[in-house]
Design a protein around this motif. Structure first.
Motif, PDB file in Angstrom:
ATOM      1  N   ALA A   1      13.972 -41.750  72.636  1.00 24.60           N
ATOM      2  CA  ALA A   1      14.524 -42.877  71.887  1.00 24.60           C
ATOM      3  C   ALA A   1      16.027 -42.749  71.671  1.00 24.60           C
ATOM      4  CB  ALA A   1      13.807 -43.005  70.543  1.00 24.60           C
ATOM      5  N   GLY A   2      16.602 -41.594  72.039  1.00 21.54           N
ATOM      6  CA  GLY A   2      18.045 -41.409  71.951  1.00 21.54           C
ATOM      7  C   GLY A   2      18.562 -40.952  70.616  1.00 21.54           C
ATOM      8  N   TRP A   3      17.680 -40.517  69.717  1.00 22.49           N
ATOM      9  CA  TRP A   3      18.131 -40.171  68.363  1.00 22.49           C
ATOM     10  C   TRP A   3      18.858 -38.835  68.310  1.00 22.49           C
ATOM     11  CZ3 TRP A   3      18.293 -44.369  65.886  1.00 22.49           C
ATOM     12  CH2 TRP A   3      17.275 -45.322  65.960  1.00 22.49           C
ATOM     13  N   ILE A   4      18.548 -37.904  69.210  1.00 25.75           N
ATOM     14  CA  ILE A   4      19.170 -36.578  69.129  1.00 25.75           C
ATOM     15  C   ILE A   4      20.679 -36.681  69.354  1.00 25.75           C
ATOM     16  CG2 ILE A   4      19.324 -34.304  70.237  1.00 25.75           C
ATOM     17  CD1 ILE A   4      16.301 -34.428  70.637  1.00 25.75           C
ATOM     18  N   GLY A   5      21.096 -37.510  70.289  1.00 25.54           N
ATOM     19  CA  GLY A   5      22.521 -37.645  70.575  1.00 25.54           C
ATOM     20  C   GLY A   5      23.134 -38.901  69.991  1.00 25.54           C
ATOM     21  N   ILE A   6      22.601 -39.376  68.891  1.00 29.76           N
ATOM     22  CA  ILE A   6      23.019 -40.674  68.352  1.00 29.76           C
ATOM     23  C   ILE A   6      24.506 -40.719  68.023  1.00 29.76           C
ATOM     24  CG2 ILE A   6      22.498 -40.151  65.932  1.00 29.76           C
ATOM     25  CD1 ILE A   6      21.691 -43.458  67.716  1.00 29.76           C
ATOM     26  N   SER A   7      25.095 -39.597  67.616  1.00 34.45           N
ATOM     27  CA  SER A   7      26.513 -39.605  67.235  1.00 34.45           C
ATOM     28  C   SER A   7      27.411 -38.920  68.265  1.00 34.45           C
ATOM     29  CB  SER A   7      26.697 -38.921  65.873  1.00 34.45           C
ATOM     30  OG  SER A   7      26.346 -37.548  65.949  1.00 34.45           O
ATOM     31  N   GLN A   8      26.836 -38.534  69.400  1.00 34.71           N
ATOM     32  CA  GLN A   8      27.636 -37.860  70.417  1.00 34.71           C
ATOM     33  C   GLN A   8      28.319 -38.881  71.340  1.00 34.71           C
ATOM     34  OE1 GLN A   8      27.796 -35.208  69.240  1.00 34.71           O
ATOM     35  NE2 GLN A   8      25.825 -34.390  68.606  1.00 34.71           N
TER      36      GLN A   8
END
Length: 582
Positions: free
Chosen positions: A88-95
């Protein structure tokens, strides 16, 4: 069993009404991060976390992790949720987008961290350390290393760790002995043992990237001789595919008081292949990039546990009938002592949320604001607030977990109700990434002294400016008294620290708590004002009453705490150490 539902109204109230998160969308980096967009993303992530991760909390605590033949098995459901959360893309949400991230605010990532940590703080450590490893490499690594590792860390295909602690080198990082020997191909042979390595071994990700503190052969002793290295579990081929297993083995895993779903490893590096990150002998500076952000991360872990304790205690008190209160009602929420505990939990959790979220917003401003003066000011706030967030939120998690047990009574002591797990899971938060006593020393020895006292000066000026506006006397009078006492004691510490360092060291924890309580007093003043503008009379009343409880029962402790700080430590330190055992 303890249950969890993300407090979306509270989250949005703090972000939008109190802290004006819309300011972030004015930054060039975050033009798409409007309040509505952030709110929608938080709601979407919260639904996934509530439905899929929260039910694993008790299960993962009971199962823990297992080590067999050097391989770690994580609790049931963790690998599946890692895949959902990753995809879902949450791990790299702020990268950054260039590495496969979503390039959304750090603030959003921290809000999701709170939600994740309320649902299952043990699981949250796996993506949390991955994000931390990413940030450390992004700040210090060469372009080649960044291109090799950051895209995989941002997407969660690979996970990350931080390898600092050794048996003889806990808080005394400079005592680390792990060796890094230069090789002809430009790599380094890493040899040594590391302990307490969170997420050090598992099979949820295809590779694990270890960010390792080690010592070059010709380096000076102590912290000045440490360097940082990237050491993957599996070597990476030139085309980006995975190669042979590196010389990193798991010797054992720890059996802990709490966070049992998080694997904590003893790792042995035997001729492991690593690559230097940053300049030689600059390792402590490189590591603290990760460490400082990790301290904020741990504060959000504490905030998540505060929320979990608070909402379960309130739910139980509204449902549980026992005896009759003075008003004749049977629900225990009507008993004054239970109501006292619930108000303390609400006042602490909601006030701490403002402190934590505001600190995260300052990280975004320090990184991305176009005005150098604004960036400098924001970084001052980050530096000042980091020990407050880490120590206050985690101390509060243990305290509120204990209060939740007390609200439940004997049922709270029984595992099936789930609230005793909060205390067990939370205690480590006060210990790792620098104990809370170390946070207090950092506040007193470094943050108060930086730039000739500029950091606390900014805080005092901001609070006094807010006090100049109208506000409820029940909040403003205690806040002014606390602020006066804090400012006076801060000057005293700044003036006497070098001549009486033991006094400051003995009183630093009381000082840190007094500072945090004063910050929360300011937070409550802002919350009450914002709630009055909400158009919801019930919501405004709840905020006003809770804020007044904080001001009269918790903020009022500040002068007494600061009185402790000014007491001489000389007779206490003069006591012969052997007499402690007398």
């Amino acid at each position: 069993m303890a249950s969890y539902k993300a407090p979306l109204r509270e989250i949005n109230f703090v972000l939008q009404d109190v802290l004006k998160v819309g300011r972030l969308a004015e930054l060039d980096a975050y033009q798409e991060a409007t309040p509505d967009t952030l709110s929608g993303l938080i709601e979407e992530a919260a639904k996934l976390i509530e439905e899929q991760l929260a039910p694993l909390n008790a299960v993962s605590d009971a199962q823990g992790c297992r080590l067999e033949n050097g391989e770690v098995t994580v609790p049931d459901g963790f690998a599946e949720f890692w895949a959902m959360y990753r995809d879902a893309g949450w791990i790299g949400i702020s990268q950054k987008e260039e590495y496969g991230g979503a390039n959304l605010p750090y603030t959003l990532a921290k809000v999701l961290e709170e939600v994740l940590c309320s649902a299952n703080v043990a699981f949250a450590l796996y993506p949390g350390l991955t994000q931390g490893c990413f940030e450390a490499l992004e700040a210090s690594a060469s372009d080649e290393i960044k291109q090799t590792y950051l895209p995989k860390l941002a997407t969660g295909e690979w996970s990350g760790t931080m390898c600092i602690t050794e048996p003889q080198a806990g808080s005394d990082v400079g005592a680390a002995k792990t060796k890094a020997t230069p090789q002809d191909d430009g790599s380094f042979a890493i040899d040594g043992g590391k302990i307490f390595i969170t997420s050090g071994e598992h099979r949820m990700a295809d590779n694990i990237v270890h960010f390792v503190l080690a010592r070059l052969p010709d380096s000076p002793p102590g912290v000045k001789g440490l360097s940082t290295f990237v050491v993957p579990k599996f070597l990476v081929n030139a085309d980006g595919t995975l190669g042979a297993r590196n010389g990193v083995t798991t010797q054992s895993i720890e059996h802990k008081m709490g966070i049992n779903g998080s694997v904590t490893c003893v790792l042995q590096f035997d001729n492991a292949k690593g690559w230097i990150v940053g300049a030689p002998n600059q390792g402590i500076q490189n590591m603290f990039v990760m460490m400082n952000l990790a301290r904020i991360m741990v504060g959000f872990q504490g905030l998540g546990q505060c929320e979990l304790a608070t909402q379960n205690a309130i739910r139980y008190a509204l449902e549980r009938k026992q005896g009759k209160a003075f008003n004749g009602k049977a629900e225990i929420v009507e008993h004054p002592d239970v109501r006292r505990m619930l108000l303390q939990m609400k006042a602490t959790t909601e006030g701490a949320r403002v402190l934590a979220y505001e600190t995260a917003m300052y990280v975004d401003l320090a990184r991305h604001h176009a005005d150098p003066g604004v960036r400098e000011t924001a970084q001052d706030w980050v530096d000042l607030n980091t020990p407050l967030v880490k120590a206050f939120c985690t101390d509060s998690a243990v305290e509120l977990g204990s209060l939740a047990i007390q609200v439940y009574g004997g049922h709270g002591f029984i595992k099936e109700h789930g609230v005793e797990q909060i205390v067990r899971d939370s205690k480590i938060l006060c210990l790792y990434e620098g104990t809370n006593g170390i946070q207090a020393m950092d506040l007193v020895r470094r943050k108060l002294m930086l730039h000739n006292g500029r950091l606390p000066g900014r805080f005092f000026a901001a609070v006094r400016a807010d006090l100049a506006s109208d506000g409820p006397q029940a909040l403003t009078a205690p806040l002014k008294a606390a602020l006066d006492a804090l400012e006076g004691t801060t000057r005293w510490v700044q003036e006497t620290y070098k001549s009486n360092p033991d006094d400051a060291a003995f009183g630093c924890c009381d000082y840190q708590r007094a500072f945090a309580l004063t910050y929360l007093g300011w937070s409550w003043l802002r919350m009450v004002r914002a709630a009055e503008q909400s158009g919801d009379a019930g919501f405004a009343q709840a905020k006003r009453v809770t804020g007044e409880y904080f001001a009269t029962r918790l903020l009022s402790q500040v002068p007494a705490l600061l009185g402790n700080v000014r007491e001489s430590a000389a007779p206490l330190m003069a006591l012969d150490a052997e007499l402690f055992a007398a």
